[in-house]
Design a protein around this motif. Structure first.
Motif, PDB file in Angstrom:
ATOM      1  N   VAL A  22       0.838  -1.202   0.000  1.00 34.07           N
ATOM      2  CA  VAL A  22       0.000   0.000   0.000  1.00 34.07           C
ATOM      3  C   VAL A  22       0.871   1.250   0.000  1.00 34.07           C
ATOM      4  O   VAL A  22       0.576   2.219  -0.713  1.00 34.07           O
ATOM      5  CB  VAL A  22      -0.979  -0.015   1.191  1.00 34.07           C
ATOM      6  CG1 VAL A  22      -1.681   1.316   1.357  1.00 34.07           C
ATOM      7  CG2 VAL A  22      -1.991  -1.138   1.024  1.00 34.07           C
ATOM      8  N   ASP A  23       1.932   1.239   0.773  1.00 37.07           N
ATOM      9  CA  ASP A  23       2.852   2.384   0.793  1.00 37.07           C
ATOM     10  C   ASP A  23       3.427   2.645  -0.606  1.00 37.07           C
ATOM     11  O   ASP A  23       3.493   3.793  -1.051  1.00 37.07           O
ATOM     12  CB  ASP A  23       3.999   2.152   1.772  1.00 37.07           C
ATOM     13  CG  ASP A  23       3.566   2.226   3.229  1.00 37.07           C
ATOM     14  OD1 ASP A  23       2.449   2.723   3.496  1.00 37.07           O
ATOM     15  OD2 ASP A  23       4.352   1.783   4.092  1.00 37.07           O
ATOM     16  N   LEU A  72       2.794   6.004  -3.079  1.00 38.64           N
ATOM     17  CA  LEU A  72       3.869   6.790  -3.688  1.00 38.64           C
ATOM     18  C   LEU A  72       3.695   6.896  -5.203  1.00 38.64           C
ATOM     19  O   LEU A  72       3.919   7.953  -5.789  1.00 38.64           O
ATOM     20  CB  LEU A  72       5.232   6.176  -3.354  1.00 38.64           C
ATOM     21  CG  LEU A  72       5.672   6.291  -1.903  1.00 38.64           C
ATOM     22  CD1 LEU A  72       6.949   5.482  -1.677  1.00 38.64           C
ATOM     23  CD2 LEU A  72       5.879   7.744  -1.518  1.00 38.64           C
ATOM     24  N   ILE A  73       3.275   5.806  -5.821  1.00 40.28           N
ATOM     25  CA  ILE A  73       3.053   5.806  -7.269  1.00 40.28           C
ATOM     26  C   ILE A  73       1.921   6.766  -7.628  1.00 40.28           C
ATOM     27  O   ILE A  73       2.031   7.543  -8.578  1.00 40.28           O
ATOM     28  CB  ILE A  73       2.767   4.380  -7.781  1.00 40.28           C
ATOM     29  CG1 ILE A  73       4.026   3.518  -7.647  1.00 40.28           C
ATOM     30  CG2 ILE A  73       2.262   4.402  -9.222  1.00 40.28           C
ATOM     31  CD1 ILE A  73       3.793   2.034  -7.833  1.00 40.28           C
ATOM     32  N   ILE A 110       9.300  -0.839  -0.518  1.00 41.30           N
ATOM     33  CA  ILE A 110       9.280  -2.293  -0.331  1.00 41.30           C
ATOM     34  C   ILE A 110      10.682  -2.859  -0.088  1.00 41.30           C
ATOM     35  O   ILE A 110      10.911  -3.560   0.897  1.00 41.30           O
ATOM     36  CB  ILE A 110       8.631  -2.990  -1.540  1.00 41.30           C
ATOM     37  CG1 ILE A 110       7.159  -2.558  -1.656  1.00 41.30           C
ATOM     38  CG2 ILE A 110       8.734  -4.502  -1.413  1.00 41.30           C
ATOM     39  CD1 ILE A 110       6.457  -3.073  -2.886  1.00 41.30           C
ATOM     40  N   VAL A 111      11.618  -2.566  -0.970  1.00 41.70           N
ATOM     41  CA  VAL A 111      12.938  -3.198  -0.895  1.00 41.70           C
ATOM     42  C   VAL A 111      13.727  -2.720   0.323  1.00 41.70           C
ATOM     43  O   VAL A 111      14.229  -3.536   1.103  1.00 41.70           O
ATOM     44  CB  VAL A 111      13.741  -2.956  -2.194  1.00 41.70           C
ATOM     45  CG1 VAL A 111      15.160  -3.454  -2.052  1.00 41.70           C
ATOM     46  CG2 VAL A 111      13.048  -3.623  -3.374  1.00 41.70           C
ATOM     47  N   PRO A 132       8.060   7.745  -9.677  1.00 41.39           N
ATOM     48  CA  PRO A 132       8.198   6.633 -10.626  1.00 41.39           C
ATOM     49  C   PRO A 132       8.040   5.272  -9.942  1.00 41.39           C
ATOM     50  O   PRO A 132       8.417   5.096  -8.780  1.00 41.39           O
ATOM     51  CB  PRO A 132       9.624   6.808 -11.164  1.00 41.39           C
ATOM     52  CG  PRO A 132       9.936   8.250 -10.968  1.00 41.39           C
ATOM     53  CD  PRO A 132       9.210   8.641  -9.711  1.00 41.39           C
ATOM     54  N   LYS A 133       7.477   4.331 -10.683  1.00 36.81           N
ATOM     55  CA  LYS A 133       7.166   3.013 -10.112  1.00 36.81           C
ATOM     56  C   LYS A 133       8.387   2.320  -9.511  1.00 36.81           C
ATOM     57  O   LYS A 133       8.322   1.794  -8.402  1.00 36.81           O
ATOM     58  CB  LYS A 133       6.543   2.113 -11.172  1.00 36.81           C
ATOM     59  CG  LYS A 133       5.167   2.539 -11.575  1.00 36.81           C
ATOM     60  CD  LYS A 133       4.619   1.645 -12.677  1.00 36.81           C
ATOM     61  CE  LYS A 133       3.295   2.170 -13.163  1.00 36.81           C
ATOM     62  NZ  LYS A 133       2.787   1.364 -14.278  1.00 36.81           N
ATOM     63  N   ARG A 134       9.489   2.295 -10.233  1.00 37.46           N
ATOM     64  CA  ARG A 134      10.677   1.593  -9.735  1.00 37.46           C
ATOM     65  C   ARG A 134      11.219   2.218  -8.457  1.00 37.46           C
ATOM     66  O   ARG A 134      11.600   1.517  -7.526  1.00 37.46           O
ATOM     67  CB  ARG A 134      11.761   1.546 -10.802  1.00 37.46           C
ATOM     68  CG  ARG A 134      11.422   0.594 -11.907  1.00 37.46           C
ATOM     69  CD  ARG A 134      12.530   0.462 -12.911  1.00 37.46           C
ATOM     70  NE  ARG A 134      12.167  -0.580 -13.858  1.00 37.46           N
ATOM     71  CZ  ARG A 134      12.472  -0.542 -15.126  1.00 37.46           C
ATOM     72  NH1 ARG A 134      13.171   0.459 -15.615  1.00 37.46           N
ATOM     73  NH2 ARG A 134      12.102  -1.517 -15.924  1.00 37.46           N
ATOM     74  N   LEU A 135      11.239   3.532  -8.407  1.00 36.25           N
ATOM     75  CA  LEU A 135      11.708   4.214  -7.208  1.00 36.25           C
ATOM     76  C   LEU A 135      10.749   3.980  -6.044  1.00 36.25           C
ATOM     77  O   LEU A 135      11.177   3.751  -4.917  1.00 36.25           O
ATOM     78  CB  LEU A 135      11.876   5.714  -7.483  1.00 36.25           C
ATOM     79  CG  LEU A 135      12.407   6.554  -6.333  1.00 36.25           C
ATOM     80  CD1 LEU A 135      13.759   6.027  -5.833  1.00 36.25           C
ATOM     81  CD2 LEU A 135      12.529   8.010  -6.764  1.00 36.25           C
TER      82      LEU A 135
END
Length: 55
Positions: A13-14, A18-19, A33-34, A24-27
């Motif tokens: 959800v976090d 942000l998206i 998550i990572v 940007p999705k990757r960031l």
């Protein structure tokens, strides 16, 4: 694998929030998550590579 936790609903959800705000999705995935999963550089790099392949 060096991970003591898995990705929780809260982390997903976090990342989604942000998206939606325009990051940007990757960031968003890396930040939400990572990075919360581990502080090990090698594992973070591997997870980031995996996410980059999936997105």
């Amino acid at each position: 694998m060096g991970l003591t936790e898995t990705v929780s609903t809260r982390l997903l959800v976090d990342a989604a929030m942000l998206i939606v705000t325009g990051l940007p999705k990757r960031l968003s995935v890396k930040v939400a998550i990572v990075e919360p999963l581990t502080d090990d550089v090698e594992i973070t790099s591997a997870l980031t590579d995996l996410c980059d392949l999936m997105i």
